[in-house]
Write a protein that holds these residues in place. Structure first.
Motif, PDB file in Angstrom:
ATOM      1  N   LEU A 114     -11.417  39.001 -13.695  1.00 19.18           N
ATOM      2  CA  LEU A 114     -11.718  40.155 -12.849  1.00 19.18           C
ATOM      3  C   LEU A 114     -10.469  40.776 -12.226  1.00 19.18           C
ATOM      4  N   GLN A 115      -9.322  40.274 -12.591  1.00 18.81           N
ATOM      5  CA  GLN A 115      -8.078  40.738 -11.976  1.00 18.81           C
ATOM      6  C   GLN A 115      -7.864  42.239 -12.172  1.00 18.81           C
ATOM      7  N   GLY A 116      -7.590  42.929 -11.078  1.00 15.64           N
ATOM      8  CA  GLY A 116      -7.249  44.341 -11.121  1.00 15.64           C
ATOM      9  C   GLY A 116      -8.415  45.301 -11.231  1.00 15.64           C
ATOM     10  N   LEU A 117      -9.631  44.795 -11.370  1.00 15.41           N
ATOM     11  CA  LEU A 117     -10.783  45.686 -11.499  1.00 15.41           C
ATOM     12  C   LEU A 117     -11.149  46.276 -10.141  1.00 15.41           C
ATOM     13  N   ARG A 118     -11.612  47.509 -10.132  1.00 12.90           N
ATOM     14  CA  ARG A 118     -11.823  48.250  -8.889  1.00 12.90           C
ATOM     15  C   ARG A 118     -13.307  48.410  -8.554  1.00 12.90           C
ATOM     16  N   LEU A 133     -14.854  54.036 -15.267  1.00 11.69           N
ATOM     17  CA  LEU A 133     -14.306  54.455 -16.549  1.00 11.69           C
ATOM     18  C   LEU A 133     -12.903  53.895 -16.763  1.00 11.69           C
ATOM     19  N   ASP A 134     -12.098  53.903 -15.728  1.00 11.22           N
ATOM     20  CA  ASP A 134     -10.751  53.338 -15.845  1.00 11.22           C
ATOM     21  C   ASP A 134     -10.810  51.851 -16.178  1.00 11.22           C
ATOM     22  N   TYR A 149     -20.309  49.368  -9.106  1.00 12.30           N
ATOM     23  CA  TYR A 149     -19.343  50.431  -8.835  1.00 12.30           C
ATOM     24  C   TYR A 149     -20.030  51.576  -8.097  1.00 12.30           C
ATOM     25  N   ASP A 150     -19.299  52.164  -7.135  1.00 13.76           N
ATOM     26  CA  ASP A 150     -19.788  53.363  -6.466  1.00 13.76           C
ATOM     27  C   ASP A 150     -18.964  54.590  -6.839  1.00 13.76           C
TER      28      ASP A 150
END
Length: 472
Positions: free
Chosen positions: A295-299, A229-230, A222-223
């Protein structure tokens, strides 16, 4: 000293007074405090421990309980007696889940000086393991139960102390007392996460569970801290994975001027996230479809790697290679003034952003900055102090510091510690703690009068690990 000879006649274990034995336990993993004891005791039984405590109480001596010496503020050090619990390292009995009745949990009863690594190895042939394991397996069961004991399964399974069913404890007046939720509950709730202040754990009965043979780990990067956190809230709510671990990694950018006009190295921070599920290696599954669902929906910024291994023990020991690198590079022998805290979720993004903005990237060389997300109801251990809330974030700055730089690093860590408490956080007490009496009182909050009363009740002469918690 005459009393050391008298003590040796009291117990069946060893009382060592030679320089090499005393020097070996004169500092801890923190490498910040040095205290050379007059005697090192290696007990042979709980009765030996009780005799040592009674002897110390009668002679006005202090006793420090030492497992692997992984403390960082001298908790396992004493100028009088160091009780080396590593001599009590036996597994006494194992009951697999359902052995007593179909719904019964599995249990293992073992001595408190046993290292978690040894327990994992001895349970492995039965495909059993504790629900929560620390990242470093070379620490003792009694040691981590005394601080709470956190791992990458704690987000939903709580601390190791939450998975403890029964204890055998030697109190500060030298009595051997069994305790559990149903027997001597006050003592049971005192010694778990009680940082050795109320009793010495000599034996523990722990819950164990059947694990699947293999595991599959997803390496995500993550960047954006807020995106991380979400996603963590989603993962903890939906329970997509068995294990969650994350940290903060700097990408050095150069130097910039500080408010004081000095040039300081700075970094862009990234946030690796490793999420893992246990797998049945004997089944053939459509992993492409499974990966998409997990992993669906992860940003995340990037899905870096996926690995699958058929032996779950490689997951339990996944950090051994990292520790080996630190040892080869000399970092293991540096000072370790670790600053660990548990933050309210609503303060997490602001706190971490501010801390990282003021943290030079070189400060974590030979160490790292960990994140431990957790559900607020995961732990029930009373003296494991933590904020209220549906979700919590553990945050740890875990540096390895050369001796000549310690004086520069400690003020930064104190600032981060003070900021965490100002934002409603609580310190995790395994690390470097420089509390005065007022800060100890604030740490325990409404429980402080009970903590003082428990100390007077279970350790009336102040024999156990004196000086760490400041009561006045």
């Amino acid at each position: 000293m005459i009393w050391t000879s008298d003590l040796a006649r009291e117990i069946s274990g060893q009382v060592l007074t030679d320089d090499s034995a005393r020097e070996a336990v004169s500092t801890d993993f923190g490498r910040l405090v040095v205290r050379k004891p007059a005697a090192v005791v290696r007990p042979r039984s709980a009765e030996d421990v009780a005799r040592v405590v009674k002897f110390a109480a009668g002679h006005g001596l202090g006793v420090a309980t030492r497992g692997a010496g992984h403390s960082q503020t001298g908790q396992s050090l004493s100028e009088h007696i160091v009780l080396d619990m590593s001599s009590l390292d036996q597994v006494k009995r194992v009951e697999a889940p359902g052995s007593a009745s179909p719904a019964s949990p599995g249990t293992v009863t073992c001595q408190a000086g046993l290292k978690w690594r040894s327990l994992v190895e001895q349970l492995a042939p039965s495909a059993l393991s504790p629900p929560v394991l620390t990242n470093n397996l070379d620490v003792t069961i009694g040691g981590t139960l005394s601080t709470a004991g956190l791992g990458v399964a704690s987000w939903r399974r709580g601390a190791q102390a939450d998975n403890c069913l029964e204890l055998e404890v030697v109190t500060g007046d030298g009595e051997i007392v069994p305790c559990s939720e149903g027997q001597n509950r006050e003592l049971f709730d005192s010694v778990r996460a009680g940082v050795g202040q109320f009793g010495i754990i000599t034996e523990a009965t722990l819950e164990v569970r059947r694990h699947k043979p293999g595991f599959r780990s997803y390496y995500l990067l993550y960047d954006d801290l807020n995106a991380l956190l979400d996603d963590l809230k989603v993962l903890m709510t939906e329970e997509r994975f068995d294990y969650i671990e994350s940290w903060c990694s700097p990408c050095p950018q150069g130097f910039k001027k500080t408010a004081g006009g000095e040039w300081q190295a700075f970094a862009q921070w990234f946030y690796p996230l490793h999420v893992t599920i246990e797998t049945d290696w004997t089944r053939v599954e459509d992993w492409a479809r499974g990966d998409a669902e997990k992993l669906q929906g992860l940003r995340f910024y990037k899905h870096v790697h996926t690995t699958e291994v058929g032996d779950i023990r490689h997951f339990f020991t996944r950090l051994d290679s990292l520790f080996a690198l630190w040892k080869r590079g000399g970092f293991w022998d540096y000072a370790h003034p670790w600053m660990e805290c548990v933050l309210p979720w609503q303060s997490t993004a602001f706190y971490i952003t501010q801390v990282l903005q003021n943290l030079p990237p070189q400060a974590v060389v030979g160490g790292h900055i960990l994140l431990w997300p957790a559900r607020g109801d995961a732990s029930r251990t009373p003296l494991f102090m933590r904020p209220a809330g549906d979700f919590l974030m553990g945050f740890g700055i875990l540096p390895a510091v050369p001796k000549h730089l310690v004086s520069e690093v400690l003020p930064r860590l104190s600032q981060a510690s003070n900021a965490s408490t100002m934002m409603g956080g609580k310190r995790y007490l395994s690390g470097w703690i420089a509390f005065d009496a007022a800060q100890w009182k604030a740490h325990y909050g409404d429980l402080w009068p009970a903590v003082v009363a428990l100390k007077k009740k279970f350790d009336p002469k102040g024999v156990l690990n004196p000086g760490f918690v400041k009561y006045e």
